[in-house]
Design an enzyme around this catalytic site. Sequence first.
Site, PDB file in Angstrom:
ATOM      1  N   GLY A 165       0.635  -1.565  -0.015  1.00 47.16           N
ATOM      2  CA  GLY A 165       0.255  -0.008  -0.059  1.00 47.16           C
ATOM      3  C   GLY A 165       1.046   0.763   0.527  1.00 47.16           C
ATOM      4  O   GLY A 165       2.017   1.144   0.303  1.00 47.16           O
ATOM      5  N   THR A 166       0.200   2.374  -0.547  1.00 46.99           N
ATOM      6  CA  THR A 166       0.754   3.995  -0.218  1.00 46.99           C
ATOM      7  C   THR A 166      -0.031   5.367  -0.289  1.00 46.99           C
ATOM      8  O   THR A 166      -1.841   4.439  -0.005  1.00 46.99           O
ATOM      9  CB  THR A 166       1.474   3.534  -1.236  1.00 46.99           C
ATOM     10  OG1 THR A 166       2.639   5.318  -1.236  1.00 46.99           O
ATOM     11  CG2 THR A 166       0.685   3.934  -3.464  1.00 46.99           C
ATOM     12  N   THR A 167       0.307   6.144   0.183  1.00 50.96           N
ATOM     13  CA  THR A 167      -0.795   6.688   0.248  1.00 50.96           C
ATOM     14  C   THR A 167       0.106   8.542  -0.872  1.00 50.96           C
ATOM     15  O   THR A 167       0.730   8.397  -0.496  1.00 50.96           O
ATOM     16  CB  THR A 167      -1.036   8.161   0.956  1.00 50.96           C
ATOM     17  OG1 THR A 167      -1.476   6.839   1.958  1.00 50.96           O
ATOM     18  CG2 THR A 167      -2.040   8.974   0.847  1.00 50.96           C
ATOM     19  N   ASP A 200       3.688   9.236   0.844  1.00 51.34           N
ATOM     20  CA  ASP A 200       4.579   8.765   2.362  1.00 51.34           C
ATOM     21  C   ASP A 200       5.777   7.973   2.195  1.00 51.34           C
ATOM     22  O   ASP A 200       6.036   8.180   0.893  1.00 51.34           O
ATOM     23  CB  ASP A 200       3.159   7.651   3.093  1.00 51.34           C
ATOM     24  CG  ASP A 200       3.173   6.395   2.595  1.00 51.34           C
ATOM     25  OD1 ASP A 200       2.761   6.612   1.389  1.00 51.34           O
ATOM     26  OD2 ASP A 200       3.015   5.306   2.676  1.00 51.34           O
ATOM     27  N   LYS A 210       8.707   8.085  -3.643  1.00 50.12           N
ATOM     28  CA  LYS A 210       8.093   7.553  -4.437  1.00 50.12           C
ATOM     29  C   LYS A 210       7.430   8.400  -5.182  1.00 50.12           C
ATOM     30  O   LYS A 210       6.536   8.701  -5.934  1.00 50.12           O
ATOM     31  CB  LYS A 210       6.218   6.923  -3.317  1.00 50.12           C
ATOM     32  CG  LYS A 210       6.756   5.961  -2.648  1.00 50.12           C
ATOM     33  CD  LYS A 210       5.442   5.847  -1.693  1.00 50.12           C
ATOM     34  CE  LYS A 210       5.437   4.571  -0.697  1.00 50.12           C
ATOM     35  NZ  LYS A 210       4.742   4.388  -0.134  1.00 50.12           N
TER      36      LYS A 210
END
Length: 222
Positions: free
Chosen positions: A24-26, A41, A57
Amino acid sequence: MASMLHPSQGSNPYNLKPGEVSSGTTIMAVPFSGGVVLGADSRVSTGTYVANRASDKIAQLTEKIFCCRSGSAADTQALTDYVKFYLQQWEVESGRPATVKVAAHLMRKICYQNKDNLSAGVIVAGWDPVGKGQVYNIPLGGTCIEMKCAIGGSGSTYIYGLTDALYKENMGKQETLDFVKKSISHAMARDGSSGGIIRTCVVTEGEVAREYIPGNKLPYGP
């Protein structure tokens, strides 16, 4: 990293095949009157294991165009490398800097043509003399949409209400930067697959300013 996860019923909530892992990531990008702000993040996870807690990222495509990556880390790194190479060729042949729109549609074309083999959701954003600050969201499948506030990754599902409530048109640079930091910090607090530090990038005609906010200084709260 990954785009939005879609839980299903049963003992395997992420519908994973044997040997596969979820991640996952944001990521987020918002244009303002003089440019754009990108944020992300830094946690790279494989299921419940954090493989990298300080990943970057936000990838640079040209001097004033950047890309926020979510999905498979290998896929998105390969994508950004290809697009960066093609944009360099385009600038040499045309004799002028690439526009954000050109970069976004090049990314869209590669994503769409390889949609069955890639796990990649990206946000392309930057500044150019033609369109000024622009943000293009390219989710899984290769759609390309210009947006005034783009969020992505598993953490984005937790902050749609927050971004809808806080977003205002024609915000200034500092207000936009604060908005991005606060939104990502709230996503990190709720999403177990998002975490680490917040990296931001402000792109205007005259500057490219990168910053990071450590995990113990996140602007979480009302």
